[in-house]
Every structure is written in structure tokens, then in C-alpha cells.
Scaffold this motif. Structure first.
Motif, short mmCIF file in Angstrom:
data_model
loop_
_atom_site.label_atom_id
_atom_site.label_comp_id
_atom_site.label_asym_id
_atom_site.label_seq_id
_atom_site.Cartn_x
_atom_site.Cartn_y
_atom_site.Cartn_z
N THR A 196 1.02 -1.48 -0.61
CA THR A 196 0.11 0.09 -0.16
C THR A 196 1.22 0.90 -0.25
O THR A 196 1.96 1.37 -0.04
CB THR A 196 -0.75 0.00 1.40
N LEU A 197 0.24 2.35 -0.50
CA LEU A 197 1.54 3.93 -0.66
C LEU A 197 1.87 3.42 0.53
O LEU A 197 2.92 3.88 0.80
CB LEU A 197 0.36 4.69 -1.35
N PRO A 198 1.18 3.90 1.63
CA PRO A 198 1.64 4.65 3.25
C PRO A 198 2.68 3.72 4.21
O PRO A 198 3.79 3.69 3.98
CB PRO A 198 0.19 4.16 4.23
N VAL A 199 2.70 2.26 3.41
CA VAL A 199 3.53 1.37 3.59
C VAL A 199 4.82 1.45 2.96
O VAL A 199 5.85 1.30 3.51
CB VAL A 199 3.15 0.15 3.33
N LEU A 200 4.90 1.84 1.71
CA LEU A 200 5.75 1.58 0.71
C LEU A 200 6.76 3.31 0.77
O LEU A 200 7.94 3.55 0.77
CB LEU A 200 5.08 1.50 -0.34
N SER A 201 5.88 4.21 1.02
CA SER A 201 6.82 5.58 1.81
C SER A 201 7.42 5.54 2.60
O SER A 201 8.41 6.06 2.78
CB SER A 201 5.53 7.21 1.46
N ALA A 202 6.69 5.10 3.80
CA ALA A 202 7.42 4.59 4.74
C ALA A 202 8.82 3.46 4.65
O ALA A 202 9.56 4.60 5.00
CB ALA A 202 6.13 4.22 6.24
N LEU A 203 8.28 3.16 3.87
CA LEU A 203 9.43 2.28 3.93
C LEU A 203 10.46 2.58 3.06
O LEU A 203 12.15 2.14 3.95
CB LEU A 203 8.88 0.40 3.38
N ALA A 204 10.47 3.54 1.99
CA ALA A 204 11.10 4.12 1.07
C ALA A 204 12.20 5.49 1.89
O ALA A 204 13.41 5.82 2.06
CB ALA A 204 10.42 5.44 -0.28
N LYS A 205 11.08 5.54 3.15
CA LYS A 205 12.05 7.01 4.17
C LYS A 205 12.82 6.10 4.82
O LYS A 205 14.22 7.00 5.18
CB LYS A 205 10.84 7.29 4.75
N LEU A 206 13.03 5.20 5.21
CA LEU A 206 13.76 4.47 6.23
C LEU A 206 15.18 4.49 5.45
O LEU A 206 15.26 4.06 6.11
CB LEU A 206 12.70 3.24 6.66
N PHE A 207 14.19 3.01 3.85
CA PHE A 207 15.68 3.35 3.13
C PHE A 207 16.35 3.99 3.16
O PHE A 207 18.20 4.25 2.89
CB PHE A 207 15.37 2.49 2.40
N ILE A 208 16.41 5.74 2.95
CA ILE A 208 16.98 5.89 2.60
C ILE A 208 17.63 7.15 3.38
O ILE A 208 19.08 7.40 3.39
CB ILE A 208 16.74 7.31 1.42
N ASN A 209 17.82 6.47 5.12
CA ASN A 209 17.59 7.08 6.29
C ASN A 209 18.59 5.89 6.64
O ASN A 209 19.58 6.45 7.67
CB ASN A 209 16.99 7.63 7.04
N VAL A 210 18.72 5.10 6.74
CA VAL A 210 19.46 4.36 7.28
C VAL A 210 20.55 3.59 6.42
O VAL A 210 21.44 3.76 8.03
CB VAL A 210 18.92 2.86 7.19
N ASN A 211 21.20 4.29 5.43
CA ASN A 211 22.23 4.80 5.28
C ASN A 211 22.15 5.12 3.94
O ASN A 211 21.88 5.03 3.21
CB ASN A 211 23.09 3.01 4.61
N ARG A 212 22.88 7.21 4.39
CA ARG A 212 22.41 7.46 3.34
C ARG A 212 23.36 7.47 1.75
O ARG A 212 23.18 8.60 1.02
CB ARG A 212 22.40 9.16 3.81
N GLU A 213 24.60 7.41 2.29
CA GLU A 213 25.55 6.99 0.94
C GLU A 213 25.66 8.24 0.36
O GLU A 213 25.91 7.87 -0.92
CB GLU A 213 25.55 5.85 -0.02
N GLY A 214 26.38 9.23 1.32
CA GLY A 214 26.50 10.65 0.60
C GLY A 214 25.34 11.14 0.64
O GLY A 214 26.09 11.69 -0.56
N GLY A 215 24.92 11.13 0.23
CA GLY A 215 22.77 11.73 0.00
C GLY A 215 22.83 11.11 -1.27
O GLY A 215 21.88 11.27 -1.97
N ARG A 216 23.38 10.24 -1.95
CA ARG A 216 22.67 9.30 -3.30
C ARG A 216 22.33 8.28 -3.36
O ARG A 216 21.38 8.42 -4.58
CB ARG A 216 24.58 8.45 -3.72
N ARG A 217 21.10 8.11 -1.98
CA ARG A 217 20.40 7.46 -1.67
C ARG A 217 18.79 8.39 -2.33
O ARG A 217 18.07 7.88 -2.11
CB ARG A 217 20.22 6.73 -0.52
N GLY A 218 18.78 9.75 -1.38
CA GLY A 218 18.13 10.42 -1.61
C GLY A 218 17.80 11.22 -2.73
O GLY A 218 16.87 11.02 -3.68
N GLN A 219 19.18 11.00 -3.39
CA GLN A 219 19.38 12.10 -5.32
C GLN A 219 18.08 10.60 -6.12
O GLN A 219 17.67 10.49 -7.11
CB GLN A 219 20.53 11.91 -5.23
N ALA A 220 18.94 9.63 -5.06
CA ALA A 220 18.12 8.06 -6.24
C ALA A 220 16.48 8.34 -6.00
O ALA A 220 15.37 7.78 -6.74
CB ALA A 220 18.86 6.95 -5.96
#
Length: 399
Positions: A190-214
């Protein structure tokens, strides 16, 4: 730091201490994996050497940069001690660079323990263009470019040498895993689950901000399929401001229809045939109003009328978004959107996508995988995202 001794003909012989070289390597590696901006010159140089047909040129450049970071007096073009300011490049490569890169999973393009034993460098005293005859192209051209890099490296010392080495390591970390794209099993959260998961994923390891760019690129893929360009984003010579661009054909006619047609036919247009209509900047660190307005000024200078600024640092202070967008319009004539919540970004992308809701939810996870590759995220990033999706799907199905 070094031991010097005079040799016949007044030559000065230098050494590179292995223990100190390992310390410099780890110092540079920490910079390479961090958020700090590294020298654009060495990003470009390393990437161009790494794209050449000669794989051996890459570890040779890395060896020279590591040697200069450890002992500023060595000759960056030297291979042996029998030349002025010479040192054992083979020893530095064999005893430090290669094992450290193996330990930290950094791709040097060669797999042997002694890469400098390969031609044309084997048993040579130093690097010079006549090692490859002019008749052998493009190898000779690549060697001449490498020599230019080594000559520039010869002026490095101290912090500048460490930062150049860090730039080398960052590019090798990024480009070493560029070809990998994990294929995910089709499924839909569902969208709420997917969006929360994406937020967690980019913050657990930012990789110099590249995950946020992706993430930003993948969201724009939903809204503008076939129009999102981010493949050259780590090239400092890139002329377009921002991290991701929406580009449409520059030829006459309806640009949207032509771009959609090109996407359907899987016939990407060359950069010369595209015009940027929107550019996006993504930051996973706290930013100021001034930084955003500077981005707007760069957009205006480039003739780009629409901008998206995504500042998704969880502790980002209030940016006064309404005032920012008003200033961007009044001062620069740029229509600016500022987003500080990655969940909202994905929700908006799904809302404005021309694709049905179910297709958006199924497509986004794979789009993010593709963009993780494009932004040179670490080799484990895609699998980590896949594992998080699997776990969330199991939990969703169980409820």
C-alpha cells in the motif's frame, strides 16, 4: 615518514612507509564514503581513466595518489627507485593498495595481486608515452591522458593529496558496481507502507546523499516516464544545475508527445537533442534558505524555469517554504517547489503520475533499484531494499 639516500648521478631515492600508507588510505576512504565534496578534477580524471580500455591504468593512478598522500616528495610518474625521487610503485600497489581495496570491496578493474606487473609497465623505470607506440591507438591516447594525470598528481601534497585519493576511491566505489541491476519480484505494498519504507531506506544509510538522489529520480520517473535523466549526475563537468533533470526534445512539434513516443519506442534522445524543462536538487543534510535560493539563481542562469528542491534531512529546520517560492518567482522568474518529506514526495508522484495507482505501486520499487545503480550506490544497496520490501510484504499479508 621516508628514508632518503643518494644514488649514483645524484638521484634521490624515496620510500613509502606501508603502515603510513594504510593510514592515509583509511583516511581517504572515510572521506570517500562521507558527504564531503571532493575535488572535481580528480573525480573527472579517475572516471575517464576507469572508462579506458586499459584496466591497468586504474591501479597505477591509485598507486601514485596513495604514494603522494603518504610521501609528498615521491615522483608520481616513477615505477622504481632507479629514477630521481623514485619509489617502488610495485611495492605500494602489492602491499597496500590492492589488499586494502580487496578488504574494503573496492573495484580496481584488475584482479591480480600485482597489477603493475602488467604491460606496458612491467620492469619499466617510470611512465612515459613511448611505452606504447603511436601506431597502437587508443592505447597510446589513454596512456598520454594517464601521464597528464600523473603529472598533475606530482604537485599534490598533504590534505590535497588525501582528498585526491578520496576522489579516486569514491569513483571506484561508485563505478565498480555500475552494471548491477537487481530484478525484483512484482508485488504491491500500500502507498503508506511503501512511502514509509522508502523514507526508512534512504536514512538507514545515506551513502553521501546518493540514496536521496535516487529516490527523487525514481519519483520523477513515475510522473515523467522516459523524460528523466540522471546518468551523468556525478560528472562535475555537467552543465545542468541539480541532480535530476526532466528533458524533452528540442525539435519542433509537441515536445511532450514526442518524448512519450520516444519512451514507448525505447529510443533515448542524445543530449544535444534535449532541452531541460525542470531540474531537481536532492539533499540529505540540513540546508538553508540561502542554499536553495542559490540553486534557483543557477536555474535562472541556465534558462530553466521550473525547479524542485528536496531537502529530506529528518532534523531539517523550517525553511519558510511559501516565502522561498515567492522569492524564486519574483526575483528569478523560476517556479520552485520545495519538499521536505520523502513520504509526501512519493505520494505526490503517485498522484500526478499518468499510470494507474496499482501500476505505480508495483513499478516504483524497481524504478528505485535502477536509480540506485545510476547514482552509484553501494553494491549491497539494492539487496537491502529488496530485503526490506520482502519483510514489509510478509508483514502486510499477515495483517
Amino acid at each position: 615518514m621516508r628514508s632518503d639516500m643518494a644514488q649514483g648521478g645524484g638521484k634521490k631515492v624515496l620510500s613509502v612507509h606501508a603502515g603510513q600508507a594504510r593510514e592515509r588510505f583509511l583516511e581517504a576512504l572515510a572521506l570517500a564514503r562521507g558527504d564531503e565534496e571532493l575535488p572535481a578534477e580528480w573525480i573527472v580524471r579517475t572516471r575517464k581513466v576507469g572508462q579506458g580500455s586499459s584496466a591497468t591504468n586504474t591501479p597505477l593512478l591509485g598507486t601514485a595518489l596513495l604514494a603522494k598522500a603518504t610521501n609528498k616528495d615521491v615522483n608520481a610518474l616513477a615505477l622504481q627507485t632507479k629514477v630521481h625521487r623514485g619509489y617502488s610503485a610495485r611495492g605500494v600497489a602489492k602491499n597496500v593498495l590492492v589488499p586494502m581495496c580487496v578488504e574494503h570491496e573496492i573495484d580496481l578493474r584488475t584482479t591480480g595481486a600485482e597489477p603493475l606487473n602488467n604491460q606496458p609497465f612491467f620492469a619499466k623505470l617510470q611512465v612515459f608515452k613511448e611505452l606504447i607506440p603511436e601506431s597502437k591507438q587508443p592505447a597510446r591516447t589513454e596512456l598520454e591522458y594517464l601521464i597528464g594525470c600523473l603529472e598533475a598528481a606530482d604537485y599534490l601534497e598533504g590534505e590535497s593529496a588525501v582528498h585526491a585519493l578520496a576522489a579516486f576511491l569514491r569513483v571506484r566505489i561508485e563505478d565498480g558496481n555500475k552494471a548491477t541491476v537487481l530484478e525484483l519480484e512484482a508485488g504491491a505494498l500500500t502507498l503508506p507502507v511503501l512511502s514509509a519504507l522508502a523514507k526508512l531506506f534512504i536514512n538507514v544509510n545515506r551513502e553521501g546523499g546518493r540514496r536521496g538522489q535516487a529516490l527523487v529520480a525514481a519519483c520523477l520517473d513515475l510522473v515523467h516516464p522516459g523524460m528523466v535523466y540522471a546518468d551523468a549526475i556525478n560528472d562535475p563537468s555537467r552543465k545542468v544545475p541539480g541532480d535530476v533533470a526532466i528533458e524533452v526534445p528540442s525539435s519542433a512539434g509537441d515536445p511532450v508527445q514526442e518524448s512519450l513516443l520516444a519512451a514507448e519506442l525505447a529510443e533515448p534522445l542524445s543530449a544535444a537533442d534535449r532541452v531541460v524543462v525542470l531540474s531537481a536538487e536532492a539533499k540529505q543534510k540540513a540546508v538553508t534558505q540561502s542554499e536553495i535560493l542559490q540553486f534557483v539563481e543557477r536555474l535562472a542562469a541556465a534558462g530553466i524555469g521550473k525547479g524542485l528542491y528536496v531537502a529530506v534531512e529528518p532534523n531539517q529546520h523550517d525553511l519558510g517554504v511559501d516565502k522561498l517560492t515567492q522569492k524564486a518567482q519574483e526575483r528569478n522568474g523560476v517556479l520552485l517547489e520545495v519538499v521536505t518529506d520523502p513520504e509526501r514526495l512519493l505520494a505526490n508522484a503517485v498522484q500526478w503520475s499518468p499510470l494507474p495507482l496499482e501500476q505505480c505501486l508495483k513499478s516504483f520499487p524497481q524504478l528505485l533499484v535502477q536509480r540506485l545503480r545510476d547514482f552509484h550506490c553501494g553494491k549491497d544497496s539494492q539487496q537491502e531494499w529488496a530485503d526490506m520490501l520482502t519483510a514489509a510484504t510478509v508483514q502486510q499479508d499477515a495483517t
